[in-house]
Scaffold this motif. Structure first.
Motif, short mmCIF file in Angstrom:
data_model
loop_
_atom_site.label_atom_id
_atom_site.label_comp_id
_atom_site.label_asym_id
_atom_site.label_seq_id
_atom_site.Cartn_x
_atom_site.Cartn_y
_atom_site.Cartn_z
N ARG A 31 28.37 -1.21 -16.85
CA ARG A 31 27.54 -0.92 -15.69
C ARG A 31 26.08 -1.19 -16.05
O ARG A 31 25.73 -1.24 -17.22
CB ARG A 31 27.76 0.51 -15.21
N ALA A 32 25.26 -1.34 -15.03
CA ALA A 32 23.86 -1.68 -15.26
C ALA A 32 22.99 -0.44 -15.46
O ALA A 32 22.00 -0.50 -16.18
CB ALA A 32 23.32 -2.49 -14.10
N ARG A 33 23.34 0.65 -14.81
CA ARG A 33 22.50 1.85 -14.91
C ARG A 33 23.21 2.92 -15.68
O ARG A 33 24.43 3.02 -15.60
CB ARG A 33 22.15 2.33 -13.51
N PRO A 34 22.55 3.72 -16.44
CA PRO A 34 21.11 3.86 -16.62
C PRO A 34 20.57 2.82 -17.59
O PRO A 34 21.31 2.25 -18.38
CB PRO A 34 20.98 5.26 -17.23
N PHE A 35 19.27 2.60 -17.50
CA PHE A 35 18.60 1.70 -18.44
C PHE A 35 18.26 2.48 -19.70
O PHE A 35 17.77 3.60 -19.63
CB PHE A 35 17.32 1.12 -17.83
N ILE A 36 18.52 1.87 -20.85
CA ILE A 36 18.19 2.50 -22.13
C ILE A 36 17.25 1.56 -22.86
O ILE A 36 17.62 0.44 -23.19
CB ILE A 36 19.47 2.75 -22.95
N LEU A 37 16.02 2.03 -23.08
CA LEU A 37 14.97 1.22 -23.69
C LEU A 37 14.80 -0.11 -22.96
O LEU A 37 14.58 -1.15 -23.57
CB LEU A 37 15.27 0.98 -25.18
N GLY A 38 14.93 -0.07 -21.65
CA GLY A 38 14.75 -1.26 -20.83
C GLY A 38 15.96 -2.17 -20.74
O GLY A 38 15.92 -3.20 -20.08
N LEU A 39 17.04 -1.81 -21.42
CA LEU A 39 18.26 -2.62 -21.39
C LEU A 39 19.28 -1.99 -20.46
O LEU A 39 19.40 -0.76 -20.41
CB LEU A 39 18.87 -2.71 -22.80
N PRO A 40 20.03 -2.81 -19.74
CA PRO A 40 21.13 -2.25 -18.97
C PRO A 40 22.11 -1.54 -19.90
O PRO A 40 22.23 -1.88 -21.08
CB PRO A 40 21.79 -3.48 -18.33
N SER A 42 25.30 -1.55 -20.35
CA SER A 42 26.31 -2.35 -21.05
C SER A 42 25.70 -3.13 -22.22
O SER A 42 26.32 -3.28 -23.27
CB SER A 42 27.01 -3.31 -20.08
N MET A 43 24.47 -3.61 -22.05
CA MET A 43 23.79 -4.32 -23.14
C MET A 43 23.42 -3.34 -24.25
O MET A 43 23.58 -3.65 -25.44
CB MET A 43 22.53 -5.01 -22.62
N ALA A 44 22.94 -2.16 -23.89
CA ALA A 44 22.60 -1.15 -24.89
C ALA A 44 23.85 -0.73 -25.66
O ALA A 44 23.79 -0.46 -26.86
CB ALA A 44 21.94 0.07 -24.22
N TRP A 45 25.01 -0.69 -24.98
CA TRP A 45 26.28 -0.35 -25.63
C TRP A 45 26.61 -1.39 -26.72
O TRP A 45 26.97 -1.03 -27.83
CB TRP A 45 27.38 -0.30 -24.57
N ALA A 46 26.44 -2.66 -26.40
CA ALA A 46 26.71 -3.72 -27.37
C ALA A 46 25.71 -3.66 -28.53
O ALA A 46 26.09 -3.80 -29.70
CB ALA A 46 26.66 -5.08 -26.69
N VAL A 47 24.44 -3.44 -28.23
CA VAL A 47 23.41 -3.35 -29.28
C VAL A 47 23.68 -2.16 -30.19
O VAL A 47 23.54 -2.27 -31.42
CB VAL A 47 22.00 -3.27 -28.65
N LEU A 48 24.11 -1.04 -29.61
CA LEU A 48 24.45 0.13 -30.42
C LEU A 48 25.53 -0.20 -31.43
O LEU A 48 25.42 0.14 -32.62
CB LEU A 48 24.92 1.27 -29.51
N TRP A 49 26.57 -0.92 -31.01
CA TRP A 49 27.66 -1.26 -31.92
C TRP A 49 27.22 -2.26 -32.99
O TRP A 49 27.69 -2.21 -34.12
CB TRP A 49 28.87 -1.76 -31.15
N ILE A 50 26.32 -3.14 -32.64
CA ILE A 50 25.79 -4.09 -33.63
C ILE A 50 25.01 -3.34 -34.71
O ILE A 50 25.18 -3.58 -35.91
CB ILE A 50 24.91 -5.16 -32.96
N VAL A 51 24.17 -2.40 -34.29
CA VAL A 51 23.39 -1.60 -35.25
C VAL A 51 24.34 -0.76 -36.11
O VAL A 51 24.17 -0.68 -37.34
CB VAL A 51 22.36 -0.72 -34.50
#
Length: 115
Positions: A31-40, A42-51
């Protein structure tokens, strides 16, 4: 060869990682909302797993270095400094043409010239 518990845990983590960022594991987070650090989201979810993957590999590297007993990069630097202090050079495999170039440079220095 015995498999370390850390290695097993990191392997299990990456299985979970693969499930969490691909279908169907990522569907609840697509989903697109909520935004986390300006990222949608779903994108923040992927970045979290990369980190988290980077952290898991860092932990595995430290564990493997302790198991080898070399202390990782710090151990290699200490070994080079110790060898330099003893007047020697750390043992390294020369590149295919490096020995010939070193030999030629040594011969030129001995002859008093430079190339």
């Amino acid at each position: 060869m015995k498999t370390s518990p850390v290695r097993i845990a990191v392997f299990a983590f990456f299985i979970l990682y693969a499930l969490a960022v691909t279908w169907p594991g990522a569907v609840p987070f697509n989903r697109a909302r909520p935004f986390i650090l300006g990222l949608p989201f779903s994108m923040a979810w992927a970045v979290l797993w990369i980190v988290l993957g980077c952290v898991a590999l860092w932990i595995l590297d430290g564990s493997e270095a302790r198991a080898r007993g070399d202390g990782g990069r710090e151990g290699a630097v200490r070994a080079e400094r110790r060898a330099a202090a003893e007047g020697g050079h750390p043992v390294r495999e020369a590149a295919p043409g490096q020995r010939r170039r070193d030999r030629d440079a040594d011969a030129d220095r001995a002859a008093g010239g430079s190339r």
